[in-house]
Scaffold this motif. Structure first.
Motif, PDB file in Angstrom:
ATOM      1  N   GLU A   1      -2.474  -3.685  11.066  1.00 22.98           N
ATOM      2  CA  GLU A   1      -1.742  -3.271   9.869  1.00 22.98           C
ATOM      3  C   GLU A   1      -2.543  -2.255   9.056  1.00 22.98           C
ATOM      4  O   GLU A   1      -1.972  -1.358   8.428  1.00 22.98           O
ATOM      5  N   SER A   2      -3.865  -2.390   9.103  1.00 21.16           N
ATOM      6  CA  SER A   2      -4.726  -1.448   8.378  1.00 21.16           C
ATOM      7  C   SER A   2      -4.548  -0.030   8.896  1.00 21.16           C
ATOM      8  O   SER A   2      -4.545   0.941   8.122  1.00 21.16           O
ATOM      9  N   LEU A   3      -4.431   0.119  10.200  1.00 22.95           N
ATOM     10  CA  LEU A   3      -4.230   1.451  10.781  1.00 22.95           C
ATOM     11  C   LEU A   3      -2.994   2.116  10.190  1.00 22.95           C
ATOM     12  O   LEU A   3      -2.966   3.335   9.964  1.00 22.95           O
ATOM     13  N   ARG A   4      -1.967   1.334   9.929  1.00 21.21           N
ATOM     14  CA  ARG A   4      -0.707   1.877   9.435  1.00 21.21           C
ATOM     15  C   ARG A   4      -0.739   2.167   7.937  1.00 21.21           C
ATOM     16  O   ARG A   4       0.233   2.692   7.390  1.00 21.21           O
TER      17      ARG A   4
ATOM     18  N   SER B   1      -2.679   5.653  20.653  1.00 18.61           N
ATOM     19  CA  SER B   1      -1.825   5.246  19.534  1.00 18.61           C
ATOM     20  C   SER B   1      -2.322   5.779  18.203  1.00 18.61           C
ATOM     21  O   SER B   1      -1.525   6.034  17.295  1.00 18.61           O
ATOM     22  N   ILE B   2      -3.636   5.960  18.047  1.00 20.42           N
ATOM     23  CA  ILE B   2      -4.137   6.440  16.759  1.00 20.42           C
ATOM     24  C   ILE B   2      -3.857   7.924  16.567  1.00 20.42           C
ATOM     25  O   ILE B   2      -3.886   8.424  15.448  1.00 20.42           O
ATOM     26  N   GLY B   3      -3.558   8.614  17.656  1.00 24.54           N
ATOM     27  CA  GLY B   3      -3.098   9.988  17.522  1.00 24.54           C
ATOM     28  C   GLY B   3      -1.698  10.028  16.959  1.00 24.54           C
ATOM     29  O   GLY B   3      -1.388  10.800  16.045  1.00 24.54           O
ATOM     30  N   GLY B   4      -0.838   9.153  17.473  1.00 29.53           N
ATOM     31  CA  GLY B   4       0.531   9.104  16.995  1.00 29.53           C
ATOM     32  C   GLY B   4       0.657   8.636  15.566  1.00 29.53           C
ATOM     33  O   GLY B   4       1.638   8.948  14.876  1.00 29.53           O
ATOM     34  N   LEU B   5      -0.351   7.886  15.082  1.00 25.26           N
ATOM     35  CA  LEU B   5      -0.319   7.394  13.703  1.00 25.26           C
ATOM     36  C   LEU B   5      -0.866   8.412  12.703  1.00 25.26           C
ATOM     37  O   LEU B   5      -0.865   8.159  11.500  1.00 25.26           O
TER      38      LEU B   5
ATOM     39  N   VAL C   1       0.841  -1.201   0.000  1.00 24.18           N
ATOM     40  CA  VAL C   1       0.000   0.000   0.000  1.00 24.18           C
ATOM     41  C   VAL C   1       0.875   1.250   0.000  1.00 24.18           C
ATOM     42  O   VAL C   1       0.598   2.224  -0.703  1.00 24.18           O
ATOM     43  N   ALA C   2       1.954   1.221   0.772  1.00 22.50           N
ATOM     44  CA  ALA C   2       2.872   2.360   0.799  1.00 22.50           C
ATOM     45  C   ALA C   2       3.490   2.605  -0.571  1.00 22.50           C
ATOM     46  O   ALA C   2       3.627   3.756  -1.015  1.00 22.50           O
TER      47      ALA C   2
ATOM     48  N   ASP D   1       3.867   6.329  -0.262  1.00 17.56           N
ATOM     49  CA  ASP D   1       4.001   6.595   1.177  1.00 17.56           C
ATOM     50  C   ASP D   1       2.998   7.607   1.722  1.00 17.56           C
ATOM     51  O   ASP D   1       3.125   8.042   2.868  1.00 17.56           O
ATOM     52  N   LYS D   2       1.989   7.960   0.941  1.00 19.46           N
ATOM     53  CA  LYS D   2       0.986   8.919   1.416  1.00 19.46           C
ATOM     54  C   LYS D   2      -0.117   8.235   2.219  1.00 19.46           C
ATOM     55  O   LYS D   2      -0.768   8.868   3.059  1.00 19.46           O
ATOM     56  N   GLY D   3      -0.369   6.952   1.973  1.00 18.54           N
ATOM     57  CA  GLY D   3      -1.439   6.242   2.653  1.00 18.54           C
ATOM     58  C   GLY D   3      -2.781   6.436   1.988  1.00 18.54           C
ATOM     59  O   GLY D   3      -2.934   7.244   1.068  1.00 18.54           O
ATOM     60  N   VAL D   4      -3.764   5.684   2.432  1.00 16.74           N
ATOM     61  CA  VAL D   4      -5.112   5.737   1.855  1.00 16.74           C
ATOM     62  C   VAL D   4      -6.037   6.576   2.734  1.00 16.74           C
ATOM     63  O   VAL D   4      -5.786   6.761   3.922  1.00 16.74           O
ATOM     64  N   SER D   5      -7.099   7.075   2.132  1.00 21.12           N
ATOM     65  CA  SER D   5      -8.071   7.884   2.878  1.00 21.12           C
ATOM     66  C   SER D   5      -8.903   7.033   3.824  1.00 21.12           C
ATOM     67  O   SER D   5      -9.222   7.455   4.941  1.00 21.12           O
ATOM     68  N   VAL D   6      -9.270   5.832   3.353  1.00 20.01           N
ATOM     69  CA  VAL D   6     -10.155   4.952   4.126  1.00 20.01           C
ATOM     70  C   VAL D   6      -9.718   3.510   3.954  1.00 20.01           C
ATOM     71  O   VAL D   6      -9.314   3.108   2.855  1.00 20.01           O
ATOM     72  N   VAL D   7      -9.789   2.746   5.034  1.00 25.21           N
ATOM     73  CA  VAL D   7      -9.670   1.288   4.956  1.00 25.21           C
ATOM     74  C   VAL D   7     -11.013   0.703   5.366  1.00 25.21           C
ATOM     75  O   VAL D   7     -11.534   1.026   6.444  1.00 25.21           O
ATOM     76  N   PHE D   8     -11.600  -0.126   4.512  1.00 29.22           N
ATOM     77  CA  PHE D   8     -12.827  -0.853   4.824  1.00 29.22           C
ATOM     78  C   PHE D   8     -12.422  -2.272   5.205  1.00 29.22           C
ATOM     79  O   PHE D   8     -11.898  -3.022   4.368  1.00 29.22           O
ATOM     80  N   ASP D   9     -12.658  -2.649   6.450  1.00 29.17           N
ATOM     81  CA  ASP D   9     -12.108  -3.904   6.967  1.00 29.17           C
ATOM     82  C   ASP D   9     -13.193  -4.773   7.595  1.00 29.17           C
ATOM     83  O   ASP D   9     -13.709  -4.460   8.662  1.00 29.17           O
ATOM     84  N   SER D  10     -13.510  -5.871   6.932  1.00 28.97           N
ATOM     85  CA  SER D  10     -14.454  -6.839   7.492  1.00 28.97           C
ATOM     86  C   SER D  10     -13.738  -8.090   7.975  1.00 28.97           C
ATOM     87  O   SER D  10     -14.379  -9.043   8.413  1.00 28.97           O
ATOM     88  N   VAL D  11     -12.411  -8.095   7.910  1.00 22.64           N
ATOM     89  CA  VAL D  11     -11.631  -9.280   8.274  1.00 22.64           C
ATOM     90  C   VAL D  11     -11.346  -9.323   9.768  1.00 22.64           C
ATOM     91  O   VAL D  11     -11.457 -10.352  10.424  1.00 22.64           O
TER      92      VAL D  11
END
Length: 205
Positions: free
Chosen positions: A104-107, A132-136, A81-82, A87-97
């Motif tokens: 890893e999705s958070l990153r 942790s989600i603030g630091g990410l 993904v990077a 290395d900009k990342g995605v706007s949204v991760v849709f995760d049903s897994v």
């Protein structure tokens, strides 16, 4: 198609707003909901990175409109993904897994991106340290349910109209169906757990 289509509708149109040109990551892109949602996102001008577990499912994900497909069970997905997003990342991760992908999705998210956790097919997600989600990158995390997006009758009817219109316009086609005789329900569950199915799974009496 109705239940999974309504799920895709609220995820794509109401849970989080994604505009043309943005990049999202959609796990289980060859599944019942993923097959519909990826088509819809693509029709809305969104760039879609899908993850799947097999090469066969990768072909299905591409057919559903994914621009890039990652076999996350073999290669992981954060590094790819990077590379795709420079290395900009995605706007949204849709995760049903769930358990296998959540951390890893958070990153994979860009700063102020959103993780939409709407299922746990691989098991419950691990405990989340909110700090942790603030630091990410000041991230957002939501755990939506279709019940809360269709409880109001007017919202339900509006969602259904949007779904049926998209089907009528040819933006959406129904996902493939995997059928099992009711007496083979145990095999159906085993195949689901082994990630051996695609699209929607139904039991036939």
């Amino acid at each position: 198609m109705l239940f999974k289509g309504l799920t895709a509708e609220y995820l794509v149109h109401r849970c989080v707003t994604v505009g043309p040109g943005e990049i999202v990551l959609f796990h289980a892109a060859a599944g019942g909901v993923g097959s519909i949602a990826c088509q819809w996102l693509k029709a809305n001008g969104v760039k879609v990175i899908g993850t799947v577990s097999t090469q066969e499912k990768a072909e299905i994900a591409y057919a559903n409109g994914c621009d890039e497909v990652i076999l996350y069970t073999q290669d992981g997905f954060q590094t790819q993904v990077a590379e795709i997003t420079r290395d900009k990342g995605v706007s949204v991760v849709f995760d049903s897994v769930g358990a296998d992908t959540f951390t890893e999705s958070l990153r994979c998210l860009r700063p102020r991106g959103t993780l939409v956790s709407f299922g746990e097919s691989s098991g419950p997600v691990p405990p989340l340290n909110v700090a942790s989600i603030g630091g990410l990158g000041s991230l957002f995390v939501t755990r939506p349910s279709i019940a809360h997006y269709t409880a109001d009758r007017r919202e339900l009817e509006s969602a259904a109209q949007r779904l049926l219109a998209a089907m009528g316009d040819g933006k959406l086609r129904r996902p493939r169906m995997t059928s099992y005789a009711f007496k083979d329900a145990v095999s159906a569950h085993a195949d689901l757990e082994a990630r051996a199915t695609t699209g929607s799974v139904i039991l036939v009496p």
